[in-house]
Motif scaffolding. Structure first.
Motif, PDB file in Angstrom:
ATOM      1  N   ARG A  58       5.289 -18.477 130.132  1.00 28.83           N
ATOM      2  CA  ARG A  58       3.827 -19.357 130.158  1.00 28.83           C
ATOM      3  C   ARG A  58       3.609 -20.113 129.229  1.00 28.83           C
ATOM      4  NH1 ARG A  58       2.782 -13.632 132.532  1.00 28.83           N
ATOM      5  NH2 ARG A  58       1.789 -13.282 130.284  1.00 28.83           N
ATOM      6  N   ILE A  59       3.662 -21.296 129.137  1.00 27.35           N
ATOM      7  CA  ILE A  59       3.182 -22.254 128.251  1.00 27.35           C
ATOM      8  C   ILE A  59       2.162 -23.299 128.020  1.00 27.35           C
ATOM      9  CG2 ILE A  59       3.772 -23.919 125.870  1.00 27.35           C
ATOM     10  CD1 ILE A  59       6.241 -22.377 125.860  1.00 27.35           C
ATOM     11  N   LEU A  60       0.553 -23.055 128.046  1.00 26.44           N
ATOM     12  CA  LEU A  60      -0.292 -23.558 128.217  1.00 26.44           C
ATOM     13  C   LEU A  60      -1.034 -24.650 127.598  1.00 26.44           C
ATOM     14  CD1 LEU A  60      -1.954 -20.331 129.653  1.00 26.44           C
ATOM     15  CD2 LEU A  60      -0.981 -21.561 130.773  1.00 26.44           C
ATOM     16  N   ASN A  61      -1.503 -26.021 128.150  1.00 23.56           N
ATOM     17  CA  ASN A  61      -2.403 -26.407 127.714  1.00 23.56           C
ATOM     18  C   ASN A  61      -3.753 -27.180 128.253  1.00 23.56           C
ATOM     19  OD1 ASN A  61      -3.539 -28.560 125.751  1.00 23.56           O
ATOM     20  ND2 ASN A  61      -2.313 -29.900 125.864  1.00 23.56           N
ATOM     21  N   GLY A  62      -4.693 -26.505 127.864  1.00 19.27           N
ATOM     22  CA  GLY A  62      -5.956 -25.852 128.789  1.00 19.27           C
ATOM     23  C   GLY A  62      -6.792 -26.224 128.607  1.00 19.27           C
ATOM     24  N   GLN A  63      -7.847 -26.132 129.352  1.00 19.87           N
ATOM     25  CA  GLN A  63      -8.862 -26.998 129.274  1.00 19.87           C
ATOM     26  C   GLN A  63     -10.445 -26.512 130.336  1.00 19.87           C
ATOM     27  OE1 GLN A  63      -9.220 -31.703 128.715  1.00 19.87           O
ATOM     28  NE2 GLN A  63      -9.664 -30.980 126.672  1.00 19.87           N
ATOM     29  N   PRO A  64     -11.700 -26.276 129.588  1.00 17.32           N
ATOM     30  CA  PRO A  64     -12.855 -26.020 130.838  1.00 17.32           C
ATOM     31  C   PRO A  64     -13.388 -27.287 131.634  1.00 17.32           C
ATOM     32  CG  PRO A  64     -13.747 -25.941 128.525  1.00 17.32           C
ATOM     33  CD  PRO A  64     -11.995 -26.035 128.622  1.00 17.32           C
TER      34      PRO A  64
END
Length: 263
Positions: A58-64
């Motif tokens: 899993r590779i993520l680039n998250g933001q709330p």
């Protein structure tokens, strides 16, 4: 050479709609899932659930609250590229390398607001500028690449429920269509959707929440896309959209795109 099944889906909150992803996995058993609009910090991503579904990588680039992209996979992923094509720190891209050496790019392009005028609506200008930055990037690509996600433009007349009525509506305006064409031409990108489901056949991926019954009037648009480098054209084995997913419990307004490809 093996065949991998890819899914691209604007999930509109990965935590709220985790049950939809589980339903998708049960039905389709994809190898790699590219999610857009995950709306969650990386630290709060539902890792345990995806691990349980077999997505070890899993590779993520998250933001709330807004934006956010993720790639989950059953095959190893390397690299972790994050282009800021929005030029403001929004999490709208994540890129990885597959075991075969191919690049996979997952992108969530801004919708662009409601008014198709750069001066009256800065969001529209930001969308066009996002495309221009992607175009410059595409000109430099020298590795076979798969790019998928929510592009927020429906380019063809048959990509919308009414070409005439949507000509002045953001997502189908001539300036957007021309901007998208420049991006496509910059690398010779192949539009997999229309390669496998040629125009003018009906092909939509999004229906507004504003309609209580999305099937009534069928006012859809093809906002989600899968593109590949020209040399990968012959590697595509199948492509379809999972339209029934728009009627699943608490659905996203987008549906999954499913692509099978030799890698």
């Amino acid at each position: 050479m093996s065949t991998l099944k890819f899914v691209s889906w604007n999930i509109n909150s990965v935590r709220i709609r985790l049950h939809l992803i589980e339903q998708l996995v049960m039905a389709e058993d994809p190898d790699i899932i590219c999610l857009q609009e995950t709306k969650v910090r990386d630290s709060q991503f539902p890792h345990e659930a995806f691990e349980g579904m077999g997505y070890k990588y899993r590779i993520l680039n998250g933001q709330p609250m807004h934006h956010g992209v993720a790639i989950v996979s059953r095959v190893p992923l390397t690299e972790d590229r994050r282009h800021d094509w929005q030029d403001n720190g929004e999490a709208r891209h994540i890129g990885v390398r597959l075991p075969s050496g191919l690049l996979l790019e997952n992108v969530y392009i801004p919708a662009g607001g409601d008014v198709p005028d750069r001066e009256e609506n800065p969001k529209f200008g930001q969308k066009l500028d996002f495309y221009e930055r992607m175009t410059k990037w595409s000109e430099t690509l020298d590795t076979p690449t798969i790019m998928m996600g929510d592009f927020n433009i429906a380019p063809l007349e048959s990509d919308v429920w009414s070409h005439k009525q949507l000509l002045k509506v953001v997502s189908h305006t001539p300036i957007e269509v021309d901007t998208m064409k420049r991006l496509q031409d910059a690398h010779g990108w192949v539009d997999v959707g229309r390669l496998m489901i040629p125009a003018p056949e009906r092909l939509y991926t999004w229906w507004s929440y504003r309609a209580k019954d999305w099937t009534k009037g069928d006012r859809g648009r093809r906002l989600d896309h899968v593109w590949v480098s020209p040399e990968l054209r012959s590697k595509i084995r199948a492509h379809r959209v999972l339209e029934p997913a728009r009627s699943w419990e608490k659905p996203s307004d987008h549906i999954p795109l499913i692509t099978e490809m030799e890698v």
